[in-house]
Design a protein around this motif. Structure first.
Motif, mmCIF file in Angstrom:
data_model
loop_
_atom_site.group_PDB
_atom_site.id
_atom_site.type_symbol
_atom_site.label_atom_id
_atom_site.label_comp_id
_atom_site.label_asym_id
_atom_site.label_seq_id
_atom_site.Cartn_x
_atom_site.Cartn_y
_atom_site.Cartn_z
ATOM 1 N N ASP A 90 -10.702 -34.797 12.859
ATOM 2 C CA ASP A 90 -11.381 -36.074 12.959
ATOM 3 C C ASP A 90 -10.250 -36.928 14.045
ATOM 4 N N TYR A 91 -9.616 -37.433 13.496
ATOM 5 C CA TYR A 91 -8.669 -37.926 14.159
ATOM 6 C C TYR A 91 -8.053 -38.084 15.416
ATOM 7 N N VAL A 92 -7.640 -37.243 15.475
ATOM 8 C CA VAL A 92 -7.446 -36.822 16.955
ATOM 9 C C VAL A 92 -8.648 -37.056 17.934
ATOM 10 N N ARG A 93 -9.748 -36.512 17.254
ATOM 11 C CA ARG A 93 -11.059 -36.464 18.487
ATOM 12 C C ARG A 93 -11.501 -38.135 18.545
ATOM 13 N N LYS A 94 -11.293 -38.971 17.079
ATOM 14 C CA LYS A 94 -11.744 -39.829 17.330
ATOM 15 C C LYS A 94 -10.866 -40.695 18.588
ATOM 16 N N MET A 95 -9.264 -40.783 18.273
ATOM 17 C CA MET A 95 -8.367 -40.865 18.939
ATOM 18 C C MET A 95 -8.948 -41.299 20.598
ATOM 19 N N LYS A 96 -9.415 -39.843 20.861
ATOM 20 C CA LYS A 96 -9.077 -39.513 21.901
ATOM 21 C C LYS A 96 -10.660 -39.911 22.704
ATOM 22 N N LYS A 97 -11.780 -40.471 22.189
ATOM 23 C CA LYS A 97 -12.853 -41.194 22.901
ATOM 24 C C LYS A 97 -12.337 -42.262 22.831
ATOM 25 N N LEU A 98 -11.476 -42.513 21.987
ATOM 26 C CA LEU A 98 -11.188 -44.460 21.706
ATOM 27 C C LEU A 98 -10.135 -44.574 23.919
ATOM 28 N N GLY A 99 -9.904 -43.509 23.686
ATOM 29 C CA GLY A 99 -9.389 -43.287 25.341
ATOM 30 C C GLY A 99 -7.736 -43.512 24.832
ATOM 31 N N THR A 100 -7.070 -43.765 23.501
ATOM 32 C CA THR A 100 -5.534 -42.877 23.240
ATOM 33 C C THR A 100 -5.206 -41.725 22.677
ATOM 34 N N PRO A 101 -5.030 -40.704 23.478
ATOM 35 C CA PRO A 101 -4.819 -40.061 22.787
ATOM 36 C C PRO A 101 -3.632 -39.736 22.617
ATOM 37 N N LEU A 102 -3.457 -39.317 21.457
ATOM 38 C CA LEU A 102 -1.711 -38.164 20.961
ATOM 39 C C LEU A 102 -1.925 -37.561 20.107
ATOM 40 N N THR A 103 -1.048 -36.992 19.773
ATOM 41 C CA THR A 103 -0.782 -35.499 19.307
ATOM 42 C C THR A 103 0.208 -36.142 17.715
ATOM 43 N N LEU A 104 -0.661 -34.588 16.965
ATOM 44 C CA LEU A 104 -0.045 -35.581 15.510
ATOM 45 C C LEU A 104 0.858 -33.859 14.727
ATOM 46 N N ALA A 105 1.325 -33.829 13.589
ATOM 47 C CA ALA A 105 1.776 -32.631 13.261
ATOM 48 C C ALA A 105 1.133 -32.546 11.745
ATOM 49 N N VAL A 106 1.170 -31.268 11.236
ATOM 50 C CA VAL A 106 0.163 -32.132 10.122
ATOM 51 C C VAL A 106 1.682 -30.556 9.461
ATOM 52 N N ASN A 107 1.560 -31.246 7.942
ATOM 53 C CA ASN A 107 1.868 -30.320 7.658
ATOM 54 C C ASN A 107 1.078 -29.277 6.549
ATOM 55 N N LEU A 108 2.101 -27.764 6.925
ATOM 56 C CA LEU A 108 0.971 -26.583 5.645
ATOM 57 C C LEU A 108 2.185 -26.227 4.881
ATOM 58 N N SER A 109 1.408 -26.270 4.198
ATOM 59 C CA SER A 109 2.118 -25.276 2.565
ATOM 60 C C SER A 109 2.479 -23.706 2.971
ATOM 61 N N GLY A 110 3.447 -23.481 2.799
ATOM 62 C CA GLY A 110 3.220 -21.500 2.673
ATOM 63 C C GLY A 110 2.291 -20.340 1.753
ATOM 64 N N ARG A 111 2.508 -21.486 1.023
ATOM 65 C CA ARG A 111 0.965 -21.215 -0.311
ATOM 66 C C ARG A 111 -0.207 -20.669 0.426
ATOM 67 N N THR A 112 -0.857 -21.634 1.777
ATOM 68 C CA THR A 112 -1.907 -22.193 2.282
ATOM 69 C C THR A 112 -1.613 -20.725 3.346
ATOM 70 N N LEU A 113 -0.914 -20.824 3.873
ATOM 71 C CA LEU A 113 -0.952 -19.220 5.388
ATOM 72 C C LEU A 113 -1.018 -18.358 4.053
ATOM 73 N N ASP A 114 -0.450 -18.087 3.073
ATOM 74 C CA ASP A 114 0.015 -16.958 2.149
ATOM 75 C C ASP A 114 -1.592 -16.654 1.804
ATOM 76 N N SER A 115 -2.695 -17.594 1.898
ATOM 77 C CA SER A 115 -3.160 -17.368 0.557
ATOM 78 C C SER A 115 -4.586 -16.288 1.391
ATOM 79 N N ASP A 116 -5.177 -15.107 0.210
ATOM 80 C CA ASP A 116 -5.973 -14.326 0.639
ATOM 81 C C ASP A 116 -7.381 -14.916 0.307
ATOM 82 N N LYS A 117 -7.902 -16.444 -0.515
ATOM 83 C CA LYS A 117 -8.595 -17.323 -0.186
ATOM 84 C C LYS A 117 -8.801 -18.374 1.114
ATOM 85 N N PHE A 118 -7.725 -18.733 1.462
ATOM 86 C CA PHE A 118 -7.992 -19.854 2.635
ATOM 87 C C PHE A 118 -7.106 -20.300 3.717
ATOM 88 N N ALA A 119 -6.716 -18.753 3.835
ATOM 89 C CA ALA A 119 -6.203 -18.907 5.350
ATOM 90 C C ALA A 119 -6.608 -18.443 6.246
#
Length: 260
Positions: A90-119
């Protein structure tokens, strides 16, 4: 025995209260994103900003790292990761609309990527956000080890077809990092900050650091040095061939992301 029972009940009650508070925070999105710049060591340009979570735990004094560790220990980090990715999109989209695009890095836990329920919900969310794929870097942390390498590899490859890029965080801090590098087709490796801090020690020799840099160069993976606190460290990393730097020398976390 009565004293131990009372102490245990107090700890359990406190943990349950913290879980309830954190679940409420996740559901309402009532947490903040701070941003720390990651800078090119060649020209000083800001490449992207890492998202760092900030919480209000009613003055309990817990650091963000302690809160994230607590979320992993009690099994709610997956829910938080989904909420954080949603907020970042949502933040990236908002900044793009405002004319100030940027790139963000988001941390993901190995537990999330490994999860049957959340992956699956995570991948579905990212697929639906292909419009920001070039502006979102997925950073895999090593705090909780991945168990099913084949499934996570397939998931990351699927996201790469959507133009998402991936990064291994704290590389060199644990044995799993080399397993991840061998198994996953990542674009960046963030070298653990201890290798940078060691530069200040008398008689420092960058043997292990050089081995990481050479390995990444051979694989075509860009490198990021973290915990860069002074010009000497930044210049040393650049001389060794590290591509990017992150740390107080380039900027402290702020609630407003920096751009060139």
């Amino acid at each position: 025995f009565d004293t131990l029972t009372t102490a245990y009940e107090g700890m359990a009650s406190n943990a349950q209260r913290r879980v309830t508070n954190m679940r409420s925070m996740i559901e309402t999105g009532n947490f903040k994103m701070a941003f720390q710049p990651v800078v090119s060591l060649q020209n000083g340009d800001i490449h992207h900003n890492e998202v760092l979570s900030r919480f209000d735990e009613s003055g309990e004094g817990s650091s963000p790292m302690e809160i994230i560790k607590f979320a992993e220990d009690v099994g709610i980090i997956e829910e938080f990761d989904l909420a954080l990715v949603h907020k970042a999109i949502d933040y990236v989209r908002k900044m793009k609309k405002l004319g100030t695009p940027l790139t963000l890095a988001v941390n993901l836990s190995g537990r999330t990527l490994d999860s049957d329920k959340f992956a699956e919900p995570l991948v579905a969310m990212l697929r639906d956000a292909k419009d920001v794929a070039h502006s979102l870097l997925l950073e895999l942390t090593e705090t909780t080890a991945v168990q099913n390498f084949e499934r996570v590899e397939a998931m990351l490859n699927d996201l790469k077809t959507c133009n998402y890029k991936t990064c291994l965080d704290d590389f060199g801090a644990g044995a799993a990092g080399y397993q991840y590098l061998r198994a996953f087709n990542v674009d960046y490796v963030k070298i653990d900050g201890q290798y940078v801090r060691d530069m200040n020690e008398p008689g420092y020799r960058p043997t292990f650091l050089l081995s990481i840099i050479r390995l990444c160069n051979d694989l075509g993976v860009k490198t990021i040095g973290e915990h860069v606190e002074n010009r000497f460290q930044a210049d040393f990393l650049r001389s060794l061939g590290v591509d990017f730097g992150q740390g107080f020398h380039f900027g402290k976390p702020d609630f407003t992301p920096r751009s060139n």
